[in-house]
Design a protein around this motif. Structure first.
Motif, PDB file in Angstrom:
ATOM      1  N   GLY A   2      -1.561  17.011  12.410  1.00 57.04           N
ATOM      2  CA  GLY A   2      -0.882  17.508  13.578  1.00 57.04           C
ATOM      3  C   GLY A   2      -1.882  17.172  14.662  1.00 57.04           C
ATOM      4  O   GLY A   2      -1.402  16.882  16.150  1.00 57.04           O
ATOM      5  N   GLN A   3      -3.096  17.321  14.720  1.00 57.62           N
ATOM      6  CA  GLN A   3      -4.008  17.228  15.888  1.00 57.62           C
ATOM      7  C   GLN A   3      -4.133  15.742  16.304  1.00 57.62           C
ATOM      8  O   GLN A   3      -4.482  15.508  17.456  1.00 57.62           O
ATOM      9  CB  GLN A   3      -5.516  17.797  15.477  1.00 57.62           C
ATOM     10  CG  GLN A   3      -5.505  19.260  15.274  1.00 57.62           C
ATOM     11  CD  GLN A   3      -6.719  19.752  14.727  1.00 57.62           C
ATOM     12  OE1 GLN A   3      -7.504  18.929  14.191  1.00 57.62           O
ATOM     13  NE2 GLN A   3      -7.176  20.963  14.803  1.00 57.62           N
ATOM     14  N   LEU A   4      -3.753  14.900  15.575  1.00 55.29           N
ATOM     15  CA  LEU A   4      -4.141  13.507  15.859  1.00 55.29           C
ATOM     16  C   LEU A   4      -2.561  12.694  16.592  1.00 55.29           C
ATOM     17  O   LEU A   4      -2.664  11.705  16.847  1.00 55.29           O
ATOM     18  CB  LEU A   4      -4.330  12.586  14.603  1.00 55.29           C
ATOM     19  CG  LEU A   4      -5.549  12.981  13.901  1.00 55.29           C
ATOM     20  CD1 LEU A   4      -6.066  12.473  12.646  1.00 55.29           C
ATOM     21  CD2 LEU A   4      -6.914  12.881  14.886  1.00 55.29           C
ATOM     22  N   LEU A   5      -1.454  13.853  16.603  1.00 55.46           N
ATOM     23  CA  LEU A   5      -0.401  13.273  17.087  1.00 55.46           C
ATOM     24  C   LEU A   5      -0.349  12.466  18.457  1.00 55.46           C
ATOM     25  O   LEU A   5       0.421  11.382  18.549  1.00 55.46           O
ATOM     26  CB  LEU A   5       0.735  14.242  16.949  1.00 55.46           C
ATOM     27  CG  LEU A   5       1.138  14.478  15.403  1.00 55.46           C
ATOM     28  CD1 LEU A   5       2.266  15.680  15.603  1.00 55.46           C
ATOM     29  CD2 LEU A   5       1.603  13.615  14.777  1.00 55.46           C
ATOM     30  N   PRO A   6      -0.957  13.413  19.293  1.00 56.33           N
ATOM     31  CA  PRO A   6      -1.036  12.571  20.719  1.00 56.33           C
ATOM     32  C   PRO A   6      -1.768  11.067  20.628  1.00 56.33           C
ATOM     33  O   PRO A   6      -1.287  10.419  21.311  1.00 56.33           O
ATOM     34  CB  PRO A   6      -2.000  13.724  21.479  1.00 56.33           C
ATOM     35  CG  PRO A   6      -1.875  14.833  20.707  1.00 56.33           C
ATOM     36  CD  PRO A   6      -1.649  14.451  19.293  1.00 56.33           C
ATOM     37  N   ARG A   7      -2.811  11.021  19.733  1.00 56.08           N
ATOM     38  CA  ARG A   7      -3.518   9.698  20.015  1.00 56.08           C
ATOM     39  C   ARG A   7      -2.708   8.656  19.246  1.00 56.08           C
ATOM     40  O   ARG A   7      -2.458   7.483  19.430  1.00 56.08           O
ATOM     41  CB  ARG A   7      -4.756  10.014  19.298  1.00 56.08           C
ATOM     42  CG  ARG A   7      -5.841  10.925  19.717  1.00 56.08           C
ATOM     43  CD  ARG A   7      -7.127  11.010  18.930  1.00 56.08           C
ATOM     44  NE  ARG A   7      -7.789   9.667  18.575  1.00 56.08           N
ATOM     45  CZ  ARG A   7      -8.905   9.456  17.860  1.00 56.08           C
ATOM     46  NH1 ARG A   7      -9.359  10.418  16.910  1.00 56.08           N
ATOM     47  NH2 ARG A   7      -9.409   8.472  17.628  1.00 56.08           N
ATOM     48  N   LEU A   8      -1.729   9.106  18.118  1.00 48.32           N
ATOM     49  CA  LEU A   8      -1.077   8.290  17.259  1.00 48.32           C
ATOM     50  C   LEU A   8      -0.055   7.797  18.387  1.00 48.32           C
ATOM     51  O   LEU A   8       0.517   6.565  18.496  1.00 48.32           O
ATOM     52  CB  LEU A   8      -0.137   8.729  16.228  1.00 48.32           C
ATOM     53  CG  LEU A   8      -1.466   9.084  15.168  1.00 48.32           C
ATOM     54  CD1 LEU A   8      -0.547  10.027  13.828  1.00 48.32           C
ATOM     55  CD2 LEU A   8      -1.588   7.886  14.418  1.00 48.32           C
ATOM     56  N   TRP A   9       0.626   8.639  19.158  1.00 46.65           N
ATOM     57  CA  TRP A   9       1.689   8.348  20.043  1.00 46.65           C
ATOM     58  C   TRP A   9       1.064   7.454  21.247  1.00 46.65           C
ATOM     59  O   TRP A   9       1.878   6.589  21.529  1.00 46.65           O
ATOM     60  CB  TRP A   9       2.206   9.769  20.914  1.00 46.65           C
ATOM     61  CG  TRP A   9       3.408   9.489  21.560  1.00 46.65           C
ATOM     62  CD1 TRP A   9       4.822   9.371  21.275  1.00 46.65           C
ATOM     63  CD2 TRP A   9       3.219   9.261  23.031  1.00 46.65           C
ATOM     64  NE1 TRP A   9       5.717   8.900  22.363  1.00 46.65           N
ATOM     65  CE2 TRP A   9       4.715   9.036  23.390  1.00 46.65           C
ATOM     66  CE3 TRP A   9       2.335   9.239  24.165  1.00 46.65           C
ATOM     67  CZ2 TRP A   9       5.245   8.690  24.622  1.00 46.65           C
ATOM     68  CZ3 TRP A   9       2.986   8.775  25.445  1.00 46.65           C
ATOM     69  CH2 TRP A   9       3.972   8.737  25.810  1.00 46.65           C
TER      70      TRP A   9
END
Length: 165
Positions: A2-9
């Motif tokens: 969940g913490q990586l979602l902004p980077r993935l986006w």
């Protein structure tokens, strides 16, 4: 994850240039990661693994577009567009940089993103993109040269006079 979602986006947006496609890429990446969780090597970086998954999904999507359209090549510039025109007045310089980076060929653009936005090392970029480290270095050098050619006149004037920014 969940913490990586902004980077993935962000990476999805760099690849696809459309918000809804970036969201689809993130979702597909998360689904594939959960389905293949057993393939994740303990002690390695989860973010690098997820970025590599997303890159693979994106390449597969481009290939399937080519097949569906009966074409030998799908130009990402033509197939997808990016709405970067809504930048606020105080973000003009940032918008110019983004526009110039978006003008780079896709391979250079994603390499620049992984290096300068995500802060990956050359080796990590090579692993994510499944290319040799020398190719990463070559893409970054070519991108830097192209960006320097298209730099605004104001930036060149300050640099030529020795002014520091």
């Amino acid at each position: 994850m969940g913490q990586l979602l902004p980077r993935l986006w962000r990476y999805g947006l760099v690849l696809s240039r459309q918000k809804h496609l970036a969201e689809d890429l993130v979702q597909a990446t998360c689904v594939r990661a959960l389905e293949r969780a057993g393939q994740f090597v303990a002690g390695t970086r989860l973010d690098r693994w997820l970025l590599a998954i997303m890159h693979s999904i994106w390449l597969n999507e481009l290939r399937s577009q080519r097949v569906r359209q009966g074409q030998g090549f799908v130009d990402a510039e033509q197939a997808l567009s990016f709405d970067g025109e809504s930048q606020a007045q105080d973000h003009v310089l940032a918008a110019q940089v983004i526009k110039r980076v978006n003008g780079l060929p896709e391979a250079q653009r994603e390499t620049v993103f992984l290096a300068y936005v995500e802060g990956l090392s050359y080796k990590e970029i090579a692993d994510v993109l499944q290319i040799p480290v020398g190719t990463v270095m070559s893409r970054l050098a070519a991108a830097r040269a192209r960006l320097a050619e298209t730099a605004p006149a104001k930036a060149h004037a300050g640099h030529a006079s020795g002014e520091r920014r």
